[in-house]
Enzyme design. Structure first.
Site, PDB file in Angstrom:
ATOM      1  N   HIS A 255       0.833  -1.217   0.000  1.00  0.00           N
ATOM      2  CA  HIS A 255       0.000   0.000   0.000  1.00  0.00           C
ATOM      3  C   HIS A 255       0.867   1.268   0.000  1.00  0.00           C
ATOM      4  O   HIS A 255       0.513   2.270   0.620  1.00  0.00           O
ATOM      5  CB  HIS A 255      -0.950   0.024   1.204  1.00  0.00           C
TER       6      HIS A 255
ATOM      7  N   TYR B 291       0.829  -4.017  11.979  1.00  0.00           N
ATOM      8  CA  TYR B 291       0.749  -2.589  11.660  1.00  0.00           C
ATOM      9  C   TYR B 291       1.536  -1.742  12.642  1.00  0.00           C
ATOM     10  O   TYR B 291       2.254  -0.822  12.263  1.00  0.00           O
ATOM     11  CB  TYR B 291      -0.723  -2.149  11.578  1.00  0.00           C
TER      12      TYR B 291
ATOM     13  N   ASN C 243     -10.376  -2.753   2.736  1.00  0.00           N
ATOM     14  CA  ASN C 243     -10.108  -2.760   1.295  1.00  0.00           C
ATOM     15  C   ASN C 243     -11.392  -2.481   0.528  1.00  0.00           C
ATOM     16  O   ASN C 243     -12.477  -2.466   1.107  1.00  0.00           O
ATOM     17  CB  ASN C 243      -9.579  -4.132   0.858  1.00  0.00           C
TER      18      ASN C 243
END
Ligand code: HDE
Length: 810
Positions: A176, A463, A249
């Site tokens: 991303h 993350y 998404n």
């Protein structure tokens, strides 16, 4: 939870009045209490209050509650507060003035977006300075020994500037990397308190600020926007109970079922390691090698080969939380849920030929589109919905709700709409906001909890971990774009680039020297993990395996494919054909088609023919021979055409061609009607600048045929005026412009004598079946307002796929 109101610190600390009666006693022997010495009085006060406070906590009253199952469900609130701010102060003179975490903070009230506003820099009217704030007299020359002499090491201004420049880049996101973001808000339509205590859903009209970042997955930071790829749809809600990141998404399922396979998936799809090719593309050997060995990816491959993977705009794509999550109410009761975003403008996509061409002419196509929509006040908007279901329902489903390769058909569990998301402000600075924003699936707030989805579990770790290297350390949450609006109080300390200046000497809990602060919030206000998630798990022990239903790899791939309209199915087949035609190893192509055969024999057959295979390969052996019978075998909600939105033309770009000698009146009448409908009309000529209008004052071109080619527009208007038509016909760009518009099934309005251009460009005047083409509109009478109305309506239909043939005739 009731917060205690504390006496204000600062100047008041230096007054005699703040001294409690016990001060004399406690101060004895340490300081002589000369009333003329206010500092001594204050120190004595501090010691006295500290002693009293510590004495009030003879033992840790909460200790016993750390054990046993019930304590885990309802942890108690922490211990006492200090009698005044003085006891926790680092120095006797401190004043904490921050409106967010300072002395002045009002309990229960969160100020506006302080963290960002406090750091926005407005250099208007200001002179240049160094980073130390020293005014720079000359920004043109480095310091030299004589005008032709050597540059001097002493030149701290040059060295500071160059050194900072040398370090301007940070590592790009491993996936991303390419993305664009915007600020906005979430508005709650009605309270959803029966299912969740999450702050954004507590009352109708409640506004929660958000920052959203859209992205592609595989390409590098500078790669094209229109690659065939999944799009990230990540939202940071700055709720008044902390930040909630919903990192989703534009497709509701994923390629893999367990986080342990994610590095393999990404290594396979990224440019191949030996030659770093291809950029931002899945059409290569390693991706399809991996995908065809991972049959659980079949469902997601259907989505990725569908037009969903080439959206027209970020504003016209759906968003999904993908995993099953949990909603938890104030009573601690929980349900499962899936999160959905649905664009008000409808779901619209590009076609492949168009996407390929756009990537050359405008690699920033989606970034520009998002920016332009917001700048022009056409704010992108989505409705937010949830599918809510219980654990009992989940157990009865034919699929496992913990499997991220499965969706829950809307026909089985309907989507309930809870609110809307509006993006209404572009960032001031791409790097500071869009690049530095750090989304973490671990960022949840009370009222939202995780399911046991093993893919989600890996994300909860990943993350936070990735931000540490990307943003250089554990304090990335203090960057203004990441800082919550809710107050932050904990005993985490130090680390690179620390911004906060914690007061006092206490950085541990339990403590009595800080009056027990900051204290644990307890279950009334704090985040409590829902204890039971999936009953089956409780009776098992450690294991590396997957639930049995995960082994059904094809039922929902079939559901998706069968739920598409014929044109969408044709696009899916063409996308498989294109991607696999780029695969150089025949055995990988065959393996993929063998896998597809389990989802749809018709699709496999079409793809096999498209690849020139002599015969359809045998179906790949299935991991699960007899999958459960699905509840739903057709789901219209999965088709893009199901969500056409308001069918308006707001933000649609329309090209109005012109050249010297154009009949301006009819052209500008269309221009006016389009602008009034909210579309973005642009005058395009062989070159920019002024164009002679036979009927009035000259017209100024917004762009040229060369710098904004036809495929960048949603619709086309061909002008009247013989001289202009001759000039346009002589320019091959015009023919390409018209043919691309036609091939991509867009609406074309033909004014007066421009009819000739249609035949010169070789366009058929009817559809392949001989019917009239609804996207080809002829207008000869300027007084006939119906033609413009038809034109606007036809643009609202987005495409006229009735025209499409494979291979294209034009
Ligand atoms: Fe991500 N993903 N992901 N992902 N993902 C990242 O985090 C990861 C997955 C998604 O605009 C990274 O900050 C793992 C699913 C979005 O900044 C990283 C797994 C979904 C974004 C990471 C997944 C997503 C990311 C890279 C499998 C849809 C962009 C940089 C277990 C629900 C967020 C970063 C933005 C970004 C890991 C799978 C969506 C490395 C390990 C499924 C929208 O942490």
């Amino acid at each position: 939870m009731p917060k205690k109101t504390l006496p204000k610190a600062g100047a008041a600390m230096f007054t005699k009045q703040s001294r409690p009666p016990s001060a004399n006693k406690s101060g004895k022997g340490i300081l002589s209490l000369d009333p003329a010495n206010p500092v001594a009085v204050l120190q004595a006060d501090k010691m006295a209050q500290t002693d009293a406070m510590v004495a009030a906590m003879p033992f840790n009253a909460n200790k016993a509650s750390e054990y046993g199952f019930n304590s885990g469900i309802a942890p108690p609130q922490g211990a006492v507060c200090p009698a005044s701010r003085l006891v926790g102060a680092s120095t006797l003179s401190e004043v904490v003035t921050s409106s967010k975490v300072g002395t002045q903070a009002t309990a229960g009230l969160n100020p506006g977006n302080v963290s960002l506003d406090a750091v926005r820099v407005d250099s208007a009217g200001q002179h240049l300075t160094t980073n130390q704030g020293v005014a720079i007299a000359d920004n043109q020359n480095s310091l030299k020994f004589g005008v032709r002499g050597p540059a001097l090491l002493e030149d701290f201004i040059l060295r500071e500037k160059i050194t900072h420049f040398d370090h301007e880049r940070i590592p790009e996101r491993i996936v991303h990397a390419r993305g664009s973001g915007a600020h906005g808000f979430f508005e709650c339509y009605a309270p959803f308190t029966q299912h969740t205590k999450a702050a954004p859903f507590q009352e109708a009209g409640k506004i929660t600020p958000v920052f959203v970042r859209f992205s592609t997955v595989a390409g590098e930071r500078g790669s094209k926007d229109t690659a065939r790829d999944v799009r990230g749809f990540a939202i940071k809600f700055y709720t008044d109970e902390g930040n909630w990141d919903l990192v989703g998404n534009n497709m509701p399922v994923f390629f893999i079922q367990d986080a342990i396979k994610f590095p393999d998936l990404i290594h396979a799809v990224k440019p191949e390691p030996h030659n770093q090719m291809p950029q931002a593309a899945s059409a290569h050997d390693t991706f399809w090698d991996f995908a065809s060995l991972m049959p659980e990816s079949t469902h997601m491959l259907m989505w990725q080969m569908s037009d969903r993977a080439i959206p027209r705009s970020y504003a016209t794509m759906q968003g999904f939380g993908v995993h099953s999550f949990k909603l938890v109410n104030a009573a601690g009761e929980s349900v499962f849920c899936k999160f959905h975003w649905s664009p008000k403008a409808g779901t619209h996509s590009l076609v492949w030929d168009e996407a390929v061409k756009i990537s050359g002419a405008d690699p920033d196509f989606h970034r520009r589109d998002l920016w332009d929509r917001i700048e022009s006040g056409v704010f992108p908007e989505w409705e937010f919905g949830v599918q809510v279901f219980t654990e009992e329902q989940a157990e009865a489903f034919s699929f496992d709700i913990l499997d991220a390769t499965k969706l829950i058909p809307e026909e089985l569990v309907p989507v309930q709409i809870l609110g809307r998301l509006v993006l209404n402000r572009n960032p001031d600075n791409f790097f500071a906001e869009t690049e530095q924003v750090a989304f973490c699936t671990a960022h949840v707030v009370p009222g939202i909890d995780f399911s046991n989805d093993p893919l989600l579990a890996g994300r909860i770790h990943s993350y936070l971990d990735t931000q540490i290297s990307r943003l250089g350390g554990p304090n990335f949450h203090e960057l203004p774009i990441n800082a919550p609006l809710a107050q932050v109080h904990n005993n985490q300390r130090d680390g690179i680039h620390r911004q906060a200046i914690p007061r006092g000497r206490v950085s541990y809990e339990p403590n009595s020297l800080g009056g027990g602060c900051p204290f644990q919030a307890g279950s009334a206000q704090g985040f409590v993990t829902v204890p039971a998630r999936q009953k089956a798990d409780d009776i098992q022990d450690k294991v590396r395996s997957k639930p049995e239903k995960f082994a059904d790899h094809f039922t929902q791939a079939t559901l998706f494919y069968n739920s598409q309209t014929p044109i969408e199915q044709a696009h899916i087949a063409a996308a498989f054909r294109f991607e696999l035609s780029k695969v150089t190893v025949p055995a990988i192509r065959e393996r993929t088609v063998a896998m597809l055969r389990n989802a749809s024999v018709a699709l496999a057959q079409t793809v096999a023919e498209g690849l020139g295979m002599p015969a359809l390969p045998d179906a790949m052996p299935r991991a699960l021979e007899k999958p459960e019978t699905p509840e739903v075998t057709l789901s219209p909600a999965l088709s893009l055409t199901f969500r056409h939105g308001d069918q308006g033309v707001r933000a649609r770009k329309v090209a109005l061609l012109m050249a010297n000698g154009v009949a301006g009146a009819s052209l500008m009448a269309v221009h006016g009607a389009l602008a009034a409908a909210g579309a973005v009309p642009k005058l395009i000529a062989p070159r920019i600048g002024s164009v002679k209008n036979v009927e009035g004052s000259p017209l100024i071109a917004d762009a040229s045929l060369e710098n904004e080619p036809g495929f960048l527009f949603d619709a086309l208007v061909l002008p009247d005026g013989q001289e202009a038509l001759t000039a346009l016909a002589e320019d091959a760009h015009t023919m390409e412009f018209i043919r691309d518009q036609y091939r991509h099934c867009k609406t074309i309005l033909v004014l007066g004598t421009a009819k000739a251009l249609i035949s010169q460009a070789g366009l058929p005047s009817t559809l392949p079946d001989g019917e009239a083409d609804p996207g080809l509109i002829f207008w000869s009478d300027i007084k006939d307002k119906k033609a413009i109305k038809n034109f606007v309506q036809a643009i609202g239909r987005h495409r006229h796929f009735e025209r499409e043939t494979d291979p294209p005739g034009v």
